[in-house]
Design an enzyme around this catalytic site. Structure first.
Site, PDB file in Angstrom:
ATOM      1  N   ASN A   9       0.870  -1.171   0.000  1.00  0.00           N
ATOM      2  CA  ASN A   9       0.000   0.000   0.000  1.00  0.00           C
ATOM      3  C   ASN A   9       0.915   1.232   0.000  1.00  0.00           C
ATOM      4  O   ASN A   9       1.462   1.605   1.038  1.00  0.00           O
ATOM      5  CB  ASN A   9      -0.890  -0.023   1.243  1.00  0.00           C
ATOM      6  CG  ASN A   9      -1.921   1.092   1.246  1.00  0.00           C
ATOM      7  OD1 ASN A   9      -1.872   1.987   0.392  1.00  0.00           O
ATOM      8  ND2 ASN A   9      -2.824   1.054   2.201  1.00  0.00           N
ATOM      9  N   ARG A  90      -2.370  -2.041  -3.715  1.00  0.00           N
ATOM     10  CA  ARG A  90      -3.611  -1.290  -3.579  1.00  0.00           C
ATOM     11  C   ARG A  90      -3.556  -0.101  -4.533  1.00  0.00           C
ATOM     12  O   ARG A  90      -2.585   0.662  -4.534  1.00  0.00           O
ATOM     13  CB  ARG A  90      -3.718  -0.796  -2.142  1.00  0.00           C
ATOM     14  CG  ARG A  90      -4.951  -0.021  -1.903  1.00  0.00           C
ATOM     15  CD  ARG A  90      -5.068   0.349  -0.453  1.00  0.00           C
ATOM     16  NE  ARG A  90      -6.333   1.014  -0.235  1.00  0.00           N
ATOM     17  CZ  ARG A  90      -6.658   1.629   0.876  1.00  0.00           C
ATOM     18  NH1 ARG A  90      -5.829   1.643   1.885  1.00  0.00           N
ATOM     19  NH2 ARG A  90      -7.822   2.196   0.992  1.00  0.00           N
ATOM     20  N   HIS A 179     -12.977   1.950  -0.383  1.00  0.00           N
ATOM     21  CA  HIS A 179     -12.947   0.921   0.671  1.00  0.00           C
ATOM     22  C   HIS A 179     -13.489  -0.418   0.170  1.00  0.00           C
ATOM     23  O   HIS A 179     -13.905  -1.261   0.965  1.00  0.00           O
ATOM     24  CB  HIS A 179     -13.810   1.312   1.899  1.00  0.00           C
ATOM     25  CG  HIS A 179     -13.206   2.346   2.783  1.00  0.00           C
ATOM     26  ND1 HIS A 179     -13.988   3.214   3.515  1.00  0.00           N
ATOM     27  CD2 HIS A 179     -11.927   2.654   3.090  1.00  0.00           C
ATOM     28  CE1 HIS A 179     -13.203   4.018   4.215  1.00  0.00           C
ATOM     29  NE2 HIS A 179     -11.940   3.698   3.966  1.00  0.00           N
ATOM     30  N   ARG A 240     -12.927  14.807   7.474  1.00  0.00           N
ATOM     31  CA  ARG A 240     -13.759  15.120   6.306  1.00  0.00           C
ATOM     32  C   ARG A 240     -15.205  15.338   6.731  1.00  0.00           C
ATOM     33  O   ARG A 240     -15.708  14.620   7.605  1.00  0.00           O
ATOM     34  CB  ARG A 240     -13.728  13.975   5.289  1.00  0.00           C
ATOM     35  CG  ARG A 240     -12.363  13.708   4.714  1.00  0.00           C
ATOM     36  CD  ARG A 240     -12.480  12.665   3.602  1.00  0.00           C
ATOM     37  NE  ARG A 240     -11.189  12.169   3.224  1.00  0.00           N
ATOM     38  CZ  ARG A 240     -10.898  10.873   3.069  1.00  0.00           C
ATOM     39  NH1 ARG A 240     -11.821   9.945   3.250  1.00  0.00           N
ATOM     40  NH2 ARG A 240      -9.695  10.515   2.713  1.00  0.00           N
ATOM     41  N   ASP A 285      -9.094  12.169  16.023  1.00  0.00           N
ATOM     42  CA  ASP A 285      -9.011  10.785  16.488  1.00  0.00           C
ATOM     43  C   ASP A 285     -10.206  10.443  17.381  1.00  0.00           C
ATOM     44  O   ASP A 285     -10.483  11.134  18.365  1.00  0.00           O
ATOM     45  CB  ASP A 285      -7.698  10.611  17.269  1.00  0.00           C
ATOM     46  CG  ASP A 285      -7.433   9.156  17.576  1.00  0.00           C
ATOM     47  OD1 ASP A 285      -6.601   8.550  16.878  1.00  0.00           O
ATOM     48  OD2 ASP A 285      -8.085   8.623  18.509  1.00  0.00           O
ATOM     49  N   GLU A 336     -14.491  -1.595  14.900  1.00  0.00           N
ATOM     50  CA  GLU A 336     -14.013  -2.807  15.582  1.00  0.00           C
ATOM     51  C   GLU A 336     -13.844  -2.602  17.077  1.00  0.00           C
ATOM     52  O   GLU A 336     -13.869  -3.559  17.849  1.00  0.00           O
ATOM     53  CB  GLU A 336     -12.652  -3.232  14.991  1.00  0.00           C
ATOM     54  CG  GLU A 336     -12.746  -3.741  13.571  1.00  0.00           C
ATOM     55  CD  GLU A 336     -11.395  -3.808  12.866  1.00  0.00           C
ATOM     56  OE1 GLU A 336     -10.349  -3.853  13.553  1.00  0.00           O
ATOM     57  OE2 GLU A 336     -11.375  -3.809  11.625  1.00  0.00           O
ATOM     58  N   GLU A 384      -7.386  -5.969   4.641  1.00  0.00           N
ATOM     59  CA  GLU A 384      -7.270  -5.658   3.212  1.00  0.00           C
ATOM     60  C   GLU A 384      -6.073  -6.369   2.587  1.00  0.00           C
ATOM     61  O   GLU A 384      -6.124  -6.772   1.426  1.00  0.00           O
ATOM     62  CB  GLU A 384      -7.183  -4.142   3.021  1.00  0.00           C
ATOM     63  CG  GLU A 384      -8.529  -3.487   3.308  1.00  0.00           C
ATOM     64  CD  GLU A 384      -8.462  -1.993   3.502  1.00  0.00           C
ATOM     65  OE1 GLU A 384      -8.840  -1.272   2.578  1.00  0.00           O
ATOM     66  OE2 GLU A 384      -8.040  -1.547   4.583  1.00  0.00           O
TER      67      GLU A 384
HETATM   68  P1  ADP Z   1      -7.505   4.159   8.788  1.00  0.00           P
HETATM   69  O1  ADP Z   1      -8.777   4.636   8.191  1.00  0.00           O
HETATM   70  O2  ADP Z   1      -6.403   5.180   8.753  1.00  0.00           O
HETATM   71  O3  ADP Z   1      -7.094   2.766   8.378  1.00  0.00           O
HETATM   72  P2  ADP Z   1      -8.285   2.920  11.285  1.00  0.00           P
HETATM   73  O4  ADP Z   1      -9.219   1.977  10.623  1.00  0.00           O
HETATM   74  O5  ADP Z   1      -7.087   2.358  11.961  1.00  0.00           O
HETATM   75  O6  ADP Z   1      -7.805   4.093  10.342  1.00  0.00           O
HETATM   76  O7  ADP Z   1      -9.146   3.732  12.362  1.00  0.00           O
HETATM   77  C1  ADP Z   1      -8.596   4.784  13.101  1.00  0.00           C
HETATM   78  C2  ADP Z   1      -9.668   5.313  14.037  1.00  0.00           C
HETATM   79  O8  ADP Z   1     -10.069   4.267  14.927  1.00  0.00           O
HETATM   80  C3  ADP Z   1      -9.171   6.473  14.896  1.00  0.00           C
HETATM   81  O9  ADP Z   1     -10.136   7.495  14.930  1.00  0.00           O
HETATM   82  C4  ADP Z   1      -9.054   5.841  16.258  1.00  0.00           C
HETATM   83  O10 ADP Z   1      -9.278   6.755  17.307  1.00  0.00           O
HETATM   84  C5  ADP Z   1     -10.161   4.801  16.225  1.00  0.00           C
HETATM   85  N1  ADP Z   1      -9.943   3.774  17.244  1.00  0.00           N
HETATM   86  C6  ADP Z   1      -8.934   2.880  17.324  1.00  0.00           C
HETATM   87  N2  ADP Z   1      -9.034   2.143  18.468  1.00  0.00           N
HETATM   88  C7  ADP Z   1     -10.110   2.615  19.126  1.00  0.00           C
HETATM   89  C8  ADP Z   1     -10.740   2.282  20.365  1.00  0.00           C
HETATM   90  N3  ADP Z   1     -10.263   1.336  21.159  1.00  0.00           N
HETATM   91  N4  ADP Z   1     -11.858   2.973  20.706  1.00  0.00           N
HETATM   92  C9  ADP Z   1     -12.349   3.941  19.907  1.00  0.00           C
HETATM   93  N5  ADP Z   1     -11.807   4.296  18.730  1.00  0.00           N
HETATM   94  C10 ADP Z   1     -10.706   3.651  18.348  1.00  0.00           C
END
Ligand code: ADP
Length: 407
Positions: A9, A90, A179, A240, A285, A336, A384
């Protein structure tokens, strides 16, 4: 017989990789090279037993890939470059051309280049990764896996915008969706876990990460998805906005004298959770926003409420489009891991036959629906890289006996 497949990627200043043994799906090593172009670039590699990192100057992507391959040989993860049987990359945008992953030929390279007009930030750098691996591993087939391909099953009118027709006809402005690799992987996994063929299910899949999208999957085919011409549209995301009244843009442009580039920056990098969570913004975040909301920050609470509301509205429209719902999937970092997000999204949907069990939800169980619910609610980790490696096997290294397993 086991094959070593490299899934790549490539981003503008980073390159993520995973080397998998297929068809087992075992991860031999994975990692990232970040800060490409700088004197303090960082390579991080993990195997099942060790993890190491190196900080070193890396001038460009070619140096990054060379460094990676040298490390894999030095650390005896592979004996020589010939050990890598094929690579999968990707690629952000496959336009209307690529309805499936594709074996990369010179013609495919030219088409990905042409489609860079639709994804100027991503396709060129994805292609750079492809070209470097093709040169360094000339005997290993290269497969391009498109974020958009899964959504090429959308039918009219789902992918048409109500603009003057020539914008679709001449410029290709339509809903493409993104996605796709993730939506395809988790919906397949859901069917496997339920022991029901995907062809018999109506599914809504919520991929909620830094970028978020929702997808309606009927009979295994994407029939609608919230991202559109660009990944900017649909639900609210980390930075976004997702969908807004389109006339806000010319209004702001006139009022504040913003250029198209500045408007893009506003929509893509300053909005969403970050934008709503306060004048200077708490964070993009989700964990930070949850923490701030917990501490009583009202803007953060509003951001969370809006995040859930936009997703609920999307789910609702897809249930209408599909004429019902058999399963809802949560995936991506937020999907997740955040019990709070899932609970807010599933709140008060008993009338749809959808309700979740608080305890199972809290523990991120695979199925979190309550006993009496008609609709299954699943939490499935996306993968992925595995999906890319499977496509590489299917297209580059087809073995009759494998095809059944991978279908
Ligand atoms: P990307 O889209 O960059 O692949 P991810 O799928 O890893 O990103 O998702 C990142 C988001 O998931 C961030 O906003 C992060 O805060 C959130 N996240 C990760 N772990 C947790 C958790 N335990 N509780 C709540 N949100 C989480």
């Amino acid at each position: 017989m086991s094959h070593k497949i490299m899934a790549i990627n490539a981003g503008s200043s980073s390159l993520k990789f995973q080397l998998l043994a297929m068809p087992e799906g075992e991860i031999l090593c994975q990692g990232i090279i970040e800060r490409i172009g700088l004197a303090d670039a960082r390579l991080v590699v993990k195997t099942a037993t060790e993890k190491w990192q190196e900080i070193t100057p890396v001038a460009d992507h070619r140096e990054a890939v060379t460094l990676l391959l040298e490390q894999l040989i030095n650390r005896k993860i592979i004996n020589s470059l010939h050990d890598i049987d094929a690579t999968g990359h990707r690629v952000a945008h496959g336009g209307e051309t690529f309805k499936d992953s594709a074996l990369v030929t010179d013609d495919v390279v030219a088409e990905i280049e042409r489609l860079a007009e639709l994804a100027p930030l991503h396709n060129p750098v994805n292609l750079l990764g492809i070209n470097i691996f093709r040169q360094l591993l000339p005997s290993a087939p290269t497969i391009a896996v498109f974020d958009t391909a899964f959504h090429q099953t959308l039918e009219m009118p789902a992918y048409i915008y109500p603009l003057p027709w020539r914008y679709y006809h001449e410029l290709g402005i339509r809903r493409y969706g993104f996605h796709g690799t993730s939506h395809k992987y988790v919906s397949g996994k859901l069917a496997e876990k339920l022991g029901v063929p995907l062809s018999a299910l109506r599914v809504v899949c919520c991929h909620l990460g830094n970028g978020s999208s929702v997808c309606a999957i009927k009979g295994g085919k994407s029939v609608n998805t919230s991202m559109g011409f660009t990944p900017q549209s649909g639900v609210m995301m980390g930075t976004r906005s997702g969908d807004i009244d389109p006339s806000i843009l010319p209004w702001i442009a006139l009022r504040e004298g913003k250029t198209p580039q500045e408007l893009n920056q506003l929509l893509n990098n300053e909005s969403g959770l970050l934008g709503v969570s306060g004048v200077s913004g708490v964070s993009p975040d989700f964990r930070d926003i949850e923490q701030a909301a917990e501490n009583g920050n009202q803007q953060a609470q509003l951001a969370l409420a809006l995040f859930a509301e936009r997703i609920r509205a999307t789910i609702g429209s897809y249930v209408l489009q599909m004429g019902g719902l058999d399963a809802l999937i949560f995936t991506g970092g937020i999907g997740e891991n955040s019990a709070r997000a899932r609970a807010a999204i599933c709140n008060n949907l008993h009338f749809l036959g959808l309700s979740i069990d608080a305890d199972k939800n809290q523990h991120n169980a695979t199925f979190i629906q309550s006993e009496q619910a008609m609709v299954k609610v699943a939490v499935i980790n996306t993968n992925e890289e595995l999906m890319i490696a499977r496509d590489v096997m299917r297209i580059a290294l087809p073995e009759p006996a494998l095809q059944e397993v991978l279908a």
